[in-house]
Scaffold this active site. Sequence first.
Site, mmCIF file in Angstrom:
data_model
loop_
_atom_site.group_PDB
_atom_site.id
_atom_site.type_symbol
_atom_site.label_atom_id
_atom_site.label_comp_id
_atom_site.label_asym_id
_atom_site.label_seq_id
_atom_site.Cartn_x
_atom_site.Cartn_y
_atom_site.Cartn_z
ATOM 1 N N LYS A 17 1.850 -9.496 -7.840
ATOM 2 C CA LYS A 17 2.888 -10.105 -8.679
ATOM 3 C C LYS A 17 4.008 -10.730 -7.829
ATOM 4 O O LYS A 17 4.417 -11.844 -8.081
ATOM 5 C CB LYS A 17 3.542 -9.058 -9.593
ATOM 6 C CG LYS A 17 2.675 -8.497 -10.673
ATOM 7 C CD LYS A 17 3.503 -7.686 -11.670
ATOM 8 C CE LYS A 17 4.225 -6.489 -11.075
ATOM 9 N NZ LYS A 17 3.337 -5.418 -10.582
ATOM 10 N N ARG A 93 8.332 -3.411 -18.472
ATOM 11 C CA ARG A 93 7.334 -2.418 -18.085
ATOM 12 C C ARG A 93 7.069 -1.426 -19.208
ATOM 13 O O ARG A 93 6.212 -0.553 -19.050
ATOM 14 C CB ARG A 93 7.843 -1.636 -16.871
ATOM 15 C CG ARG A 93 7.211 -2.040 -15.538
ATOM 16 C CD ARG A 93 7.980 -1.287 -14.481
ATOM 17 N NE ARG A 93 7.300 -1.091 -13.250
ATOM 18 C CZ ARG A 93 7.528 -1.805 -12.133
ATOM 19 N NH1 ARG A 93 8.339 -2.830 -12.154
ATOM 20 N NH2 ARG A 93 6.925 -1.488 -11.018
ATOM 21 N N ARG A 130 -0.043 -1.975 2.516
ATOM 22 C CA ARG A 130 1.050 -2.944 2.338
ATOM 23 C C ARG A 130 2.243 -2.621 3.237
ATOM 24 O O ARG A 130 2.605 -1.459 3.431
ATOM 25 C CB ARG A 130 1.495 -2.924 0.873
ATOM 26 C CG ARG A 130 2.700 -3.809 0.602
ATOM 27 C CD ARG A 130 2.857 -4.098 -0.855
ATOM 28 N NE ARG A 130 3.430 -2.996 -1.609
ATOM 29 C CZ ARG A 130 3.736 -3.081 -2.904
ATOM 30 N NH1 ARG A 130 3.467 -4.192 -3.579
ATOM 31 N NH2 ARG A 130 4.254 -2.055 -3.535
ATOM 32 N N ARG A 162 6.985 0.506 2.407
ATOM 33 C CA ARG A 162 7.944 0.878 1.371
ATOM 34 C C ARG A 162 7.922 2.386 1.154
ATOM 35 O O ARG A 162 6.867 2.997 1.209
ATOM 36 C CB ARG A 162 7.579 0.174 0.052
ATOM 37 C CG ARG A 162 8.211 -1.175 -0.086
ATOM 38 C CD ARG A 162 7.700 -1.930 -1.275
ATOM 39 N NE ARG A 162 7.749 -1.208 -2.540
ATOM 40 C CZ ARG A 162 7.546 -1.783 -3.731
ATOM 41 N NH1 ARG A 162 7.298 -3.081 -3.794
ATOM 42 N NH2 ARG A 162 7.574 -1.083 -4.840
ATOM 43 N N ARG A 173 2.843 5.803 -10.093
ATOM 44 C CA ARG A 173 3.146 4.449 -10.583
ATOM 45 C C ARG A 173 1.950 3.873 -11.327
ATOM 46 O O ARG A 173 2.106 3.213 -12.353
ATOM 47 C CB ARG A 173 3.540 3.545 -9.410
ATOM 48 C CG ARG A 173 4.976 3.774 -8.982
ATOM 49 C CD ARG A 173 5.176 3.536 -7.500
ATOM 50 N NE ARG A 173 5.083 2.159 -7.126
ATOM 51 C CZ ARG A 173 4.671 1.750 -5.919
ATOM 52 N NH1 ARG A 173 4.291 2.632 -5.002
ATOM 53 N NH2 ARG A 173 4.643 0.479 -5.647
HETATM 54 P P1 AMP Z 1 8.406 -2.722 -8.062
HETATM 55 O O1 AMP Z 1 8.945 -3.335 -6.820
HETATM 56 O O2 AMP Z 1 8.310 -3.709 -9.202
HETATM 57 O O3 AMP Z 1 7.111 -1.973 -7.830
HETATM 58 O O4 AMP Z 1 9.480 -1.624 -8.539
HETATM 59 C C1 AMP Z 1 9.819 -0.539 -7.712
HETATM 60 C C2 AMP Z 1 10.395 0.588 -8.545
HETATM 61 O O5 AMP Z 1 11.590 0.140 -9.208
HETATM 62 C C3 AMP Z 1 9.497 1.077 -9.668
HETATM 63 O O6 AMP Z 1 8.528 2.023 -9.225
HETATM 64 C C4 AMP Z 1 10.542 1.709 -10.613
HETATM 65 O O7 AMP Z 1 11.010 2.942 -10.113
HETATM 66 C C5 AMP Z 1 11.695 0.709 -10.503
HETATM 67 N N1 AMP Z 1 11.544 -0.372 -11.507
HETATM 68 C C6 AMP Z 1 11.376 -1.696 -11.265
HETATM 69 N N2 AMP Z 1 11.289 -2.383 -12.394
HETATM 70 C C7 AMP Z 1 11.385 -1.481 -13.413
HETATM 71 C C8 AMP Z 1 11.338 -1.571 -14.834
HETATM 72 N N3 AMP Z 1 11.171 -2.747 -15.452
HETATM 73 N N4 AMP Z 1 11.476 -0.430 -15.546
HETATM 74 C C9 AMP Z 1 11.660 0.771 -14.947
HETATM 75 N N5 AMP Z 1 11.694 0.922 -13.614
HETATM 76 C C10 AMP Z 1 11.560 -0.184 -12.840
#
Ligand code: AMP
Length: 222
Positions: A17, A93, A130, A162, A173
Amino acid sequence: MIPGARLVVLGKQGAGKGTQCVRLARHYVIPHISTGEMFRAAVKGGTEFGRKAKAYMDTGELVPDDVVIGVVRERLDQDDTKERGFCLDGFPRTVAQAEALEELLSPRGLDLVLDLEVPTDVVLRRLATRRACQDCGENYSIDSPPKSAWICDSCGGEVVQREDDNVGAIRRRLDLYEKETAPLIAWYMRADKLVAVDGIGSPDDVTGRLVRAIDARRARHA
Ligand code: AMP
């Protein structure tokens, strides 16, 4: 290429994404809005908000809906997104977030939701290998590292694993994706907003598929 679009990209963690949203944002000249990147910036900035978000992120939990919706509301209220649109990455989400987004965007709503399809065994390998730039978020992997040892090609930042790309958080996740986010596919399908796109292949191939899907939809509604 016609500038401006209101897009959401859905997909499991590791589906690509982030990479694809950067490319779509350049192609359609729209802001790339990644809630994950916004939270990581807050963590890095050492704010109280960042400290709270970090506790959720490190264990792979979702940040509470009201917090995420508040952050997105503020961002969508800025002139660039109002004028040109956006490519939303990692939001919504949950169904509650999708409902809040509908309200925020009313009456025009989204142009299209793209579901980037990649099998779980492939994303598991991608997440385990990653690496990401600490400064700009650019993604790499141990199979395709930056040109000079773990220094970001784009901004010169340090490229690291990360904190949430560890086995426990990855599993959590992906579980949460199935439970909370996957239902959005049917939700947006019912609203006739969803197009599924195969996320396997080179980044250029996948971008080509996404752009064709978006342009076909825009032609239909022109
Ligand atoms: P990502 O980089 O999109 O994988 O997001 C990293 C982390 O940020 C996720 O595992 C959540 O803890 C938090 N996060 C990001 N976007 C959301 C969302 N829309 N709703 C809830 N938590 C989020």
